[in-house]
Design a protein around this motif. Structure first.
Motif, PDB file in Angstrom:
ATOM      1  N   LEU A 267       0.783  -0.876   0.066  1.00 27.60           N
ATOM      2  CA  LEU A 267      -0.243   0.109   0.133  1.00 27.60           C
ATOM      3  C   LEU A 267       1.147   1.029  -0.237  1.00 27.60           C
ATOM      4  N   PRO A 268       0.564   1.526  -0.925  1.00 27.56           N
ATOM      5  CA  PRO A 268       1.738   3.219  -0.941  1.00 27.56           C
ATOM      6  C   PRO A 268       1.563   4.252   0.082  1.00 27.56           C
ATOM      7  N   GLY A 269       0.911   4.415   0.720  1.00 26.47           N
ATOM      8  CA  GLY A 269       0.686   5.027   1.671  1.00 26.47           C
ATOM      9  C   GLY A 269       1.531   4.427   3.370  1.00 26.47           C
ATOM     10  N   LEU A 270       0.881   2.957   3.081  1.00 24.64           N
ATOM     11  CA  LEU A 270       1.349   2.152   4.445  1.00 24.64           C
ATOM     12  C   LEU A 270       3.005   1.799   4.206  1.00 24.64           C
ATOM     13  N   PHE A 271       3.386   2.186   2.663  1.00 23.29           N
ATOM     14  CA  PHE A 271       5.176   1.355   2.969  1.00 23.29           C
ATOM     15  C   PHE A 271       5.731   3.318   2.391  1.00 23.29           C
ATOM     16  N   ALA A 272       4.876   4.144   2.047  1.00 26.88           N
ATOM     17  CA  ALA A 272       5.787   5.723   1.107  1.00 26.88           C
ATOM     18  C   ALA A 272       7.556   5.642   1.824  1.00 26.88           C
ATOM     19  N   ASP A 273       7.227   5.334   2.492  1.00 24.84           N
ATOM     20  CA  ASP A 273       8.459   4.441   3.389  1.00 24.84           C
ATOM     21  C   ASP A 273       9.247   3.800   3.856  1.00 24.84           C
ATOM     22  N   PHE A 391      -5.679 -11.642  12.718  1.00 30.84           N
ATOM     23  CA  PHE A 391      -3.907 -11.081  13.678  1.00 30.84           C
ATOM     24  C   PHE A 391      -3.068 -10.450  12.921  1.00 30.84           C
ATOM     25  N   GLU A 392      -2.414 -11.594  12.177  1.00 31.57           N
ATOM     26  CA  GLU A 392      -0.790 -11.488  11.589  1.00 31.57           C
ATOM     27  C   GLU A 392      -1.146 -10.186  10.858  1.00 31.57           C
ATOM     28  N   THR A 393      -1.901 -10.247  10.048  1.00 29.54           N
ATOM     29  CA  THR A 393      -2.074  -9.657   9.638  1.00 29.54           C
ATOM     30  C   THR A 393      -2.674  -7.681  10.663  1.00 29.54           C
ATOM     31  N   ASN A 394      -3.203  -7.621  11.161  1.00 26.16           N
ATOM     32  CA  ASN A 394      -3.075  -6.438  11.775  1.00 26.16           C
ATOM     33  C   ASN A 394      -1.220  -5.615  12.628  1.00 26.16           C
ATOM     34  N   ALA A 395      -0.640  -7.210  12.585  1.00 31.34           N
ATOM     35  CA  ALA A 395       0.020  -7.076  13.714  1.00 31.34           C
ATOM     36  C   ALA A 395       1.227  -6.680  12.372  1.00 31.34           C
ATOM     37  N   LEU A 396       0.637  -6.852  11.348  1.00 33.84           N
ATOM     38  CA  LEU A 396       1.948  -6.004   9.870  1.00 33.84           C
ATOM     39  C   LEU A 396       1.764  -5.147   9.729  1.00 33.84           C
ATOM     40  N   ARG A 402       4.188   1.870  12.619  1.00 38.23           N
ATOM     41  CA  ARG A 402       5.162   2.906  13.291  1.00 38.23           C
ATOM     42  C   ARG A 402       6.732   2.396  13.161  1.00 38.23           C
ATOM     43  N   ARG A 403       6.939   1.573  12.003  1.00 32.40           N
ATOM     44  CA  ARG A 403       8.123   1.941  11.018  1.00 32.40           C
ATOM     45  C   ARG A 403       8.791   0.474  11.995  1.00 32.40           C
ATOM     46  N   LEU A 404       7.873  -0.864  12.496  1.00 33.57           N
ATOM     47  CA  LEU A 404       8.747  -1.777  12.482  1.00 33.57           C
ATOM     48  C   LEU A 404       8.819  -2.957  11.975  1.00 33.57           C
ATOM     49  N   GLU A 417       2.722 -12.860   1.882  1.00 34.14           N
ATOM     50  CA  GLU A 417       3.150 -12.004   2.660  1.00 34.14           C
ATOM     51  C   GLU A 417       4.073 -10.349   2.169  1.00 34.14           C
ATOM     52  N   SER A 418       4.663 -10.963   2.601  1.00 35.51           N
ATOM     53  CA  SER A 418       6.065 -10.033   2.548  1.00 35.51           C
ATOM     54  C   SER A 418       6.582  -9.013   0.647  1.00 35.51           C
ATOM     55  N   ARG A 419       5.655  -9.422   0.052  1.00 36.67           N
ATOM     56  CA  ARG A 419       5.256  -8.299  -1.062  1.00 36.67           C
ATOM     57  C   ARG A 419       4.237  -7.519  -0.565  1.00 36.67           C
ATOM     58  N   THR A 420       3.103  -7.377  -0.059  1.00 38.66           N
ATOM     59  CA  THR A 420       1.846  -6.568   0.143  1.00 38.66           C
ATOM     60  C   THR A 420       2.483  -6.331   1.908  1.00 38.66           C
ATOM     61  N   PHE A 421       3.092  -5.952   2.984  1.00 39.16           N
ATOM     62  CA  PHE A 421       3.963  -6.302   3.883  1.00 39.16           C
ATOM     63  C   PHE A 421       5.438  -6.421   4.135  1.00 39.16           C
ATOM     64  N   PRO A 422       5.840  -5.883   3.178  1.00 41.00           N
ATOM     65  CA  PRO A 422       7.143  -6.056   3.394  1.00 41.00           C
ATOM     66  C   PRO A 422       7.972  -5.783   4.982  1.00 41.00           C
ATOM     67  N   ASN A 423       7.620  -5.484   5.668  1.00 41.54           N
ATOM     68  CA  ASN A 423       8.227  -4.891   6.590  1.00 41.54           C
ATOM     69  C   ASN A 423       8.247  -6.570   7.907  1.00 41.54           C
ATOM     70  N   GLU A 424       7.403  -7.648   6.992  1.00 43.23           N
ATOM     71  CA  GLU A 424       7.207  -8.769   7.571  1.00 43.23           C
ATOM     72  C   GLU A 424       9.259  -9.335   6.889  1.00 43.23           C
ATOM     73  N   ILE A 425       9.482  -9.324   7.515  1.00 40.55           N
ATOM     74  CA  ILE A 425      11.100  -9.477   7.408  1.00 40.55           C
ATOM     75  C   ILE A 425      11.667 -11.258   7.153  1.00 40.55           C
ATOM     76  N   THR A 426      10.831 -11.936   8.255  1.00 36.76           N
ATOM     77  CA  THR A 426      10.683 -13.523   8.360  1.00 36.76           C
ATOM     78  C   THR A 426      10.065 -14.210   8.720  1.00 36.76           C
TER      79      THR A 426
END
Length: 624
Positions: A267-273, A391-396, A402-404, A417-426
Motif C-alpha cells: 500500500l503506497p501510504g503504508l509503505f511510502a517510506d 491477528f497476523e495481518t493487523n500486526a503487520l 510505527r516503522r517496525l 505476504e512480504s510483498r504486500t507487507f515488506p516489513n515482514e522480514i522473515t
C-alpha cells in the motif's frame, strides 16, 4: 487489455505466456466446477473438483458459465531473498458464474504462468456470511513422490515444524501418525527426472489458512482449522489463490516468484517510506545460553559489531528484568550508538485482542517503538484459523504504521505476504535449529538437504542456522553451508558469538561467515542436487559467489566435478572449507584461472562444503 468473451464451451483454457503450461477451468456434465493443469506435454494435476461453500450452499455444484474475460499481467517489482527483482508475467481469465439453484453470482479468477497455475473464488455479497469450506482439490498423477513435513505430535499443524519426508500419493490417507491432513506446501517430484510441482496457497488475508486433506484416489482437498463450523467473512469474499507451482528442475522451483506475484503490491501510504526495512544478520543468545541479563545482552551488541552483523535479538524473558523498559531503552541507545538494531520477543497471546482496533497491540507497539526497538519477534501463534490470520495481518499493518519490522515464530507457512507487507522480514513455520535443544531433536542431515526444495519454495524461513556447539549428527561444514542454502532476509545465527570469534576450531571459517549476506543478487541450484540427498546452492552478492553444499545422507559423497560455469570471466580467489572430521574445518585457498570452472568435492556422512569465490581484482571485498 480486458475484453468480454462469449464462450459456450464448458471448459475454458488458459495458456501461459511462453505456451509451456496450460490450465483449464470449467464444468463437467453435472455442472461441477473443475480444473486441470498440464505442462511440457505431461499432466501435472488431473481433472479435480473446485468449489466454495457459503451459507451451507456448495457454490461449485450446479453452476452456469455466464461470461469470460481475459487479460494479461506483465510487470517487475523489487523482491528480496534469492534475487532482487521479481518478474510477474501471466495470462489471466475471469470466469463469471451463476449458481443456478440459489441464483448466487460468483467468479473464478485464474492465472497461467510459465511456472504455475493459480485460481481463486470471488463471491459478491454484503453482511456476515459463513464459509463452510471448499471442494478445492488436487488429484496427483500416479508415480510421483509427494514430499511433506512430518511430526509425530499435535504440534505438527500448529508450528509447521516437521521433518521433510516423502510418500506415494496413494499412501497419503494413512501415511502420517497425525492423520490425513497435511500442511502446505506439498512438493511433487515426477518420475524419471521429469520435473516438480508444489501445491500451496498465496495471498492469505481475511480467510482461514488452507491445509490439504488426503481423501483417497490420489486426491487432496482443502481443509480448514474451523472444520464444519466454518468461519465468517463480512462483505465480498475473496479467497486466497489455490496454487500449483511447476518447474522443470530444482533451479526453477527455488527461483520461482509465483507466490509473491499473486499478492498485491505494498500500500503506497503504508509503505511510502521503507528505509527502516533493512535485511541483515542477527546475533541471538537464547539458542546457546538462554536470554541474558541486561548486562549480558549488552555484550551481544558488542559481539554484533565484531561480527559485522546488523542486529541483535533479545528473546523471551526480557520483560521479567527489573525495570525492563528502562533497561531496554539503555540497550537500544547503546546499540544505536554502535550501528546495531534491536529485535525483542513477545508472546502473541498477550497482544492478541481485537477489541478497540487491537488497542493492546497498539499500546505495546507504541511502547517498544518509543524504547528504540526496530523489530519484533512475535511467537506462539500456533494455528492458522481466520482469527490467527487476522491477528497476523493487523500486526503487520500496525507495525508498519510505527516503522517496525516483524519476525513471526510459532506460525504456519508464508504465502507471499512480504510483498504486500515488506516489513515482514522473515518468519519461522519451519523445523529449525532450535530442535537440536529439544528431546525430539536433533535435526537430521536429510531434512536440511530437503529444505531448499520444499519449505523454502513457499518463502523465507527463520531456521536460525549455524550451530557448531550443538550440530547433531552433522559437521561444522554442513552447519556453515546452511547459512548459504537457507533464505531469510533476517538471518538469525544460532551460535554463541564467543564461539564464532574465539573457538580455534571454527576460526578458519570466520571471515567467510562474516561475509555471507542475508539477501542475494542471484541464486543457482547446481547438479547433482536431489531432494533430501544433496543440496548444492550457488549464490551471488555483488561480484562474490558463495557455494553451500549439504550431504543429506549417512554415507560419504563425492562430486567429481562441481560445475562453476556461472562464474564470470577472469581469475577468482577461492576459499574452500570442508570438515575432515565432524568438529573441525579444513581451509584451502587457491586461484581459479579464467577457464577453470570446476571443483572436486569429497564429503563425509551428513557433511557439507562451502566455497567463497572472489574476483581477483576484488580482493578487498568479500569479507576481507
Amino acid at each position: 487489455m480486458t475484453k468480454p468473451e462469449a464462450e459456450a464451451a464448458a471448459t475454458i483454457e488458459v495458456k501461459s505466456p511462453g505456451g509451456h503450461l496450460t490450465g483449464t477451468v470449467g464444468t463437467d456434465a453435472r455442472g461441477r466446477l473443475q480444473f486441470a493443469v498440464e505442462a511440457g506435454g505431461r499432466t501435472i494435476v488431473e481433472t479435480s473438483d473446485m468449489g466454495i461453500t457459503v451459507e451451507r450452499v456448495d457454490l461449485g455444484d450446479g453452476v452456469r458459465i455466464d461470461a469470460v474475460k481475459r487479460e494479461s499481467v506483465d510487470e517487475t517489482y523489487p523482491t528480496r531473498g534469492c534475487h532482487p527483482i521479481a518478474v510477474n508475467r501471466c495470462n489471466a481469465v475471469t470466469v463469471e458464474l451463476t449458481h443456478e439453484a440459489s441464483g448466487q453470482r460468483l467468479a473464478v479468477e485464474a492465472r497461467a504462468y510459465d511456472d504455475g497455475f493459480a485460481y481463486r473464488y470471488v463471491v459478491p455479497g454484503e453482511g456476515r456470511r459463513t464459509v463452510g469450506g471448499e471442494r478445492s482439490s488436487w488429484t496427483i498423477p500416479s508415480g510421483c513422490k509427494v514430499w511433506l513435513f512430518e511430526r509425530n505430535s499435535g504440534w505438527k499443524l500448529k508450528s509447521y515444524a516437521g521433518e521433510w519426508v516423502h510418500t506415494a500419493p496413494e499412501e497419503l490417507p494413512t501415511f502420517s501418525s497425525q492423520g490425513p491432513v497435511q500442511g502446505t506446501p506439498l512438493v511433487l517430484e515426477f518420475p524419471d527426472g521429469r520435473g516438480y510441482a508444489a501445491l500451496m496457497e498465496a495471498a492469505l488475508y481475511d480467510y482461514s489458512g488452507m491445509r490439504l486433506e488426503a481423501v483417497g484416489g490420489r486426491t487432496v482437498r482443502a481443509n480448514f482449522t474451523e472444520g464444519e463450523a466454518g468461519f465468517q467473512i463480512t462483505g465480498r469474499i475473496v479467497t486466497p489463490w489455490r496454487v500449483t507451482m511447476v518447474a522443470g528442475d530444482l533451479d526453477g522451483l527455488v527461483n520461482s516468484d509465483l507466490i509473491e506475484n499473486l499478492n498485491p503490491p505494498p500500500l503506497p501510504g503504508l509503505f511510502a517510506d521503507t528505509s527502516y526495512i533493512k535485511p541483515g544478520r542477527s546475533v541471538w543468545r537464547w539458542w546457546s545460553q538462554g536470554t541474558g541479563t541486561p548486562e549480558e545482552e549488552l555484550d551481544y551488541i558488542d559481539y554484533a559489531v565484531q561480527l559485522g552483523f546488523e542486529y541483535t535479538t533479545i528473546d523471551e524473558g526480557w520483560e521479567k528484568w527489573d525495570d525492563p523498559w528502562g533497561k531496554l531503552r539503555e540497550l537500544t541507545a547503546y546499540a544505536a550508538s554502535r550501528g546495531v538494531g534491536v529485535f525483542v520477543w513477545k508472546r502473541s497471546k498477550e497482544i492478541d485482542d481485537p477489541a478497540d482496533g487491537y488497542k493492546t497491540m497498539r499500546d505495546f507497539f507504541d511502547a517498544v517503538r518509543a524504547a528504540g526497538v526496530c523489530g519484533l519477534k512475535i511467537d506462539f501463534i500456533d494455528n492458522e484459523s481466520k482469527a490467527a490470520i487476522d491477528f497476523e495481518t493487523n500486526a503487520l499493518r500496525l507495525a508498519a504504521e510505527r516503522r517496525l519490522m516483524i519476525n513471526f515464530h510459532g506460525i504456519s507457512k508464508p504465502t507471499g505476504e512480504s510483498r504486500t507487507f515488506p516489513n515482514e522480514i522473515t518468519r519461522e513455520g519451519i523445523r529449525g535449529l532450535e530442535l537440536n535443544k529439544m528431546q525430539e531433536g536433533p535435526i537430521p542431515a536429510f531434512h536440511n538437504a530437503a529444505l531448499p526444495f520444499t519449505r523454502f519454495v513457499a518463502g523465507h524461513g527463520d531456521y536460525t542456522p549455524v550451530g557448531y556447539s550443538n550440530p547433531g549428527e552433522t559437521t561444522f561444514a554442513h552447519q556453515l553451508a546452511t547459512a548459504i542454502a537457507f533464505t531469510s532476509p533476517l538471518q538469525v545465527i544460532a551460535e554463541n558469538p564467543a564461539v564464532l570469534l574465539e573457538d580455534e576450531r571454527v576460526q578458519p571459517a570466520l571471515d567467510v561467515l562474516k561475509a555471507i549476506p542475508s539477501v542475494w543478487d542471484e541464486t543457482r541450484v547446481l547438479a547433482p542436487s536431489d531432494i533430501a540427498e544433496l543440496a548444492a546452492i550457488a549464490r551471488r552478492s555483488g561480484g562474490v559467489w558463495f557455494v553451500g553444499v549439504l550431504n543429506g545422507t549417512d554415507k560419504p559423497r563425492t562430486i567429481a566435478s562441481l560445475d562453476l560455469g556461472f562464474l564470470g570471466e577472469g581469475t577468482y580467489r577461492a576459499v574452500l572449507l570442508s570438515s575432515p572430521k565432524p568438529d573441525a574445518f579444513a581451509r584451502t585457498e587457491t586461484e581459479l584461472a579464467d577457464g577453470q570452472r570446476a571443483l572436486s568435492i569429497g564429503m563425509g556422512p551428513a557433511d557439507g562444503f562451502v566455497a567463497m569465490l572472489v574476483p581477483a581484482d576484488n580482493r578487498s571485498k568479500g569479507g576481507e
